[in-house]
Design an enzyme around this catalytic site. Structure first.
Site, short mmCIF file in Angstrom:
data_model
loop_
_atom_site.label_atom_id
_atom_site.label_comp_id
_atom_site.label_asym_id
_atom_site.label_seq_id
_atom_site.Cartn_x
_atom_site.Cartn_y
_atom_site.Cartn_z
N LYS A 71 -1.30 -1.10 -2.71
CA LYS A 71 -0.28 -1.19 -1.67
C LYS A 71 -0.01 -2.62 -1.24
CE LYS A 71 -3.33 -0.38 2.30
NZ LYS A 71 -3.18 -1.71 2.90
N THR A 72 -1.04 -3.48 -1.24
CA THR A 72 -0.83 -4.88 -0.84
C THR A 72 0.09 -5.58 -1.82
OG1 THR A 72 -3.03 -4.93 0.17
CG2 THR A 72 -1.97 -7.04 -0.24
N ASP A 98 2.16 -2.48 7.45
CA ASP A 98 1.06 -2.00 6.63
C ASP A 98 0.16 -1.09 7.46
OD1 ASP A 98 -0.66 -1.68 4.51
OD2 ASP A 98 -1.61 -3.64 4.71
N GLU A 99 -0.59 -0.20 6.80
CA GLU A 99 -1.55 0.69 7.47
C GLU A 99 -0.91 1.44 8.64
OE1 GLU A 99 -4.26 1.29 6.11
OE2 GLU A 99 -5.11 -0.46 5.13
N GLN A 141 -6.42 8.46 5.17
CA GLN A 141 -7.34 7.39 5.55
C GLN A 141 -7.21 7.03 7.03
OE1 GLN A 141 -8.06 4.22 2.44
NE2 GLN A 141 -6.13 5.00 1.65
N ARG A 186 -14.50 4.17 -1.75
CA ARG A 186 -14.89 2.76 -1.81
C ARG A 186 -15.55 2.43 -3.15
NH1 ARG A 186 -11.40 1.42 0.93
NH2 ARG A 186 -10.85 3.61 0.72
#
Length: 642
Positions: free
Chosen positions: A35-36, A202-203, A235, A558
């Protein structure tokens, strides 16, 4: 923008990067889905190919670390430093300073100190942390605490705000509150709406109502709505901070007719790890359907181990690490901080280096806050909290003298009228002379002058000889940071906005799952998968099982290659524990073949998801899914009891 930068994008990423700008864009980005990269290339596309000036684009992230990373990537892509990239708080602070001027920003510890003074002598003098959290939640969500009488709560809040105003200060939550108030003025709102042509967030699943309102006020008009938000409800794990993932789910309510894009290709984990994650999270009802997949089809099977007690669990983990892995490649995750102790002991006994992530942040350390108090007061003479801390360090100045000085200054008087001894007068003359001197200095020179004036290293050595070198190192690190700034105001505002320290050490990383968000390791151990531990008993009591499941989902995603899951029968004072339901939902532990369903049982159907049994007949069973009741033949229906 180089062709190679976007030629490697997958189809969904490409769709997001090159989406039309005349409609809102909602990107549902699974864990490890790049996504970044999508966000940064989207900005580069807007600037380079559409010709939108970079100063008319706002990119908002949730941590300073993420903002720094995005800005660095963007600078490499489009070769410019004139970018509006930062956190919601930094943007809100900009709105405040541009319209109302500068304020001192009180961080968490500053706010607690102020509340401690207010609560002293009351029945709530030992509840300062809880009251601070309640005030924070009230400001962000409007939720009033139920554990303290409303009248008492609002009385404390009123006095707290009065003292902040008296000191020309805002706390961290006030930044968002004040920015929202400013944007209520139509002329100001329109100014930012017209100035910021395109906004990216973002997020977005971690937004709270205040942050969301800022976005809606600036970009919610029908003639704007040029927004691009990225997030993942799977998330969303920060409800305790006031975040509301439903804002993300209800995006189209405030931004109608959005373009919806799902990023489901995972570039981090093996498919075997993702299969467990997908199995787990599909048990949540309040989510968009999404299935992660990876090109890494091969890889070791995730390993599940169960033990009699936590010491045995910890010793086995330490042995496994020592035998097979480099410590830097390993992360151990747990639901609560107290669980780290036996793990630390086991790692120490094996000689394995480790670090506990999430300890006291750099800017919360005493020596750092001591020195910053001098700089803060030099720029804002109404900042009583900073004055009190600074005076408290001076030799020969006691608590009663500090109170007298502050009382006189609050009333607009001169401290020289006080009846003080010679030693006290000399100390205070020196202090106020120093304050005048450093107010005109660059931050690096001001800090060094304060250390010199106080003979601060000697103070550190005298009062904390065991940690002298560690604390001196913290002071020197503060010097190094200050060298990056020419203006003390800019330096102090950046310090106020910085979150907990992100420094990377060496060795195995131990942390709670909440601290692991955004991180990854080759090897991940998720420990404590027992009912009442993970999922946590409090979450079960409060009906927050879906957030616990999301937390577990974050934990296992993770891992890049090796995933270990562990449970025990006895953990400290907790005995006869049962393995977590999450292990069954992942498919690690096989579900029992259960019969005899009864009214009220929670079940899961492969097609309709999670429901509740509302009636059981001789041959049929009725189940409520959301707002619809379905009737099934008992001996044919495939349902699982939860």
């Amino acid at each position: 923008m180089k062709g190679s930068d976007y030629e490697l994008l997958n189809e969904a990423q490409r769709e997001a990067v090159f989406a039309p700008i005349d409609r809102p864009v909602l990107v549902v980005a699974g864990a490890g889905s790049g996504k970044t990269k999508v966000l940064t290339l989207r900005v580069a596309f807007l600037v380079k190919q559409l010709g939108i000036p970079e100063n008319r684009i706002l990119a908002v992230t949730f941590t300073n670390k993420a903002a720094k990373e995005m800005k660095e990537r963007l600078e490499n892509l489009i070769n410019t430093k004139n970018l509006n990239v930062g956190t919601f708080h930094s943007f809100a602070l900009r709105i405040i300073t541009e319209n109302l001027g500068r304020f001192t920003i009180y961080d968490e510890e500053d706010s607690k100190s102020l509340l401690k003074e207010i609560c002293e002598g009351t029945d709530y003098k030992n509840e300062v942390k809880a009251i601070k959290n309640a005030i924070s939640r009230y400001k962000n969500t409007g939720e009033v605490p139920d554990w303290i009488p409303k009248g008492v709560f609002f009385s404390i809040l009123e006095e707290y705000q009065r003292r902040l105003e008296r000191s020309g200060a805002l706390d961290f939550d006030d930044i968002l509150v004040k920015a929202n108030e400013i944007l209520n003025y139509e002329k100001i709102r329109k100014k930012y709406s017209q100035k910021l042509f395109y906004i990216l967030v973002d997020e977005y699943q971690d937004t709270n109502p205040l942050q969301h309102n800022i976005l809606v006020k600036i970009a919610g008009d029908p003639d704007h709505r040029r927004v691009f938000v990225v997030g993942d409800e799977d998330q969303a794990i920060y409800s305790f901070r006031g975040a509301d993932y439903r804002i993300f789910l209800n995006f189209r309510r405030d931004f109608p007719n959005p373009i919806l894009i799902k990023l489901e290709k995972n570039y981090r984990s093996t498919q075997k790890i993702l299969d467990l994650a997908n199995n787990l999270i599909r048990h949540n009802v309040d989510r968009r359907d999404k299935v992660l997949y990876s090109e890494r089809k091969e890889g070791p099977d995730p390993i599940y181990k169960t033990f009699f007690e936590d010491r045995e669990e910890a010793e086995w983990i330490a042995y496994e690490i020592k035998l097979n892995f480099k410590p830097d490649d390993v992360m151990i995750l747990y639901r609560a901080n107290y669980m780290s102790r036996v793990l630390e002991q086991a790692l120490i006994s094996r000689g394995i280096p480790y670090k506990v992530v999430g300890d006291v942040g750099f800017f919360q350390r005493k020596e750092v806050k001591d020195l910053l108090a001098f700089l803060r007061f030099s720029l804002n003479r109404r900042d009583i909290l900073s004055l009190k801390r600074a005076l408290g360090i001076l030799e020969g100045i006691g608590k009663r003298t500090v109170e007298k000085v502050i009382d006189v200054l609050i009333k607009g008087g001169d401290w020289r009228i006080l009846n003080l001894g010679k030693e006290q007068r000399v100390a205070l003359e020196g202090f106020f002379s120093l304050i005048e001197e450093i107010s005109d200095l660059k931050p690096k020179h001001a800090l060094r002058r304060v250390v010199e004036f106080l003979n601060y290293y000697q103070i550190l050595e005298k009062y904390d000889p065991e940690k002298y070198h560690e604390r001196k190192g913290n002071v020197e690190e503060l010097f190094r940071m200050a060298e990056e700034y020419e203006d003390t105001n800019e330096f102090l505002y950046q310090v106020s906005l910085l979150s907990s320290s992100d420094e990377e050490g060496s060795g195995v990383s131990l942390m709670t799952v909440h601290s692991a968000k955004g991180l990854e390791r080759e090897v991940v151990f998720v420990v404590g998968l027992e009912e009442g531990i993970f999922p946590h008993s409090k979450a079960l009591e409060e009906g927050k099982i879906e957030e616990e499941r999301r937390l577990c989902y974050v934990a296992i995603t993770r891992a890049k290659t090796y995933l270990y899951l562990t449970s025990v029968k006895n953990r400290g004072n907790y005995v006869d524990l049962k393995p977590s339901r999450f292990l069954r939902e992942m498919g690690i532990i096989k579900s029992e073949n259960k019969e005899g369903f009864k009214k009220g049982d929670r079940v899961r159907h492969e097609r309709y998801g999670i429901g509740v049994v509302v009636d059981v007949g001789l041959d049929t069973i009725k189940i409520m899914f959301r707002n619809e009741v379905k009737t099934f033949v008992k001996n044919k229906v495939r349902i699982e009891k939860l």
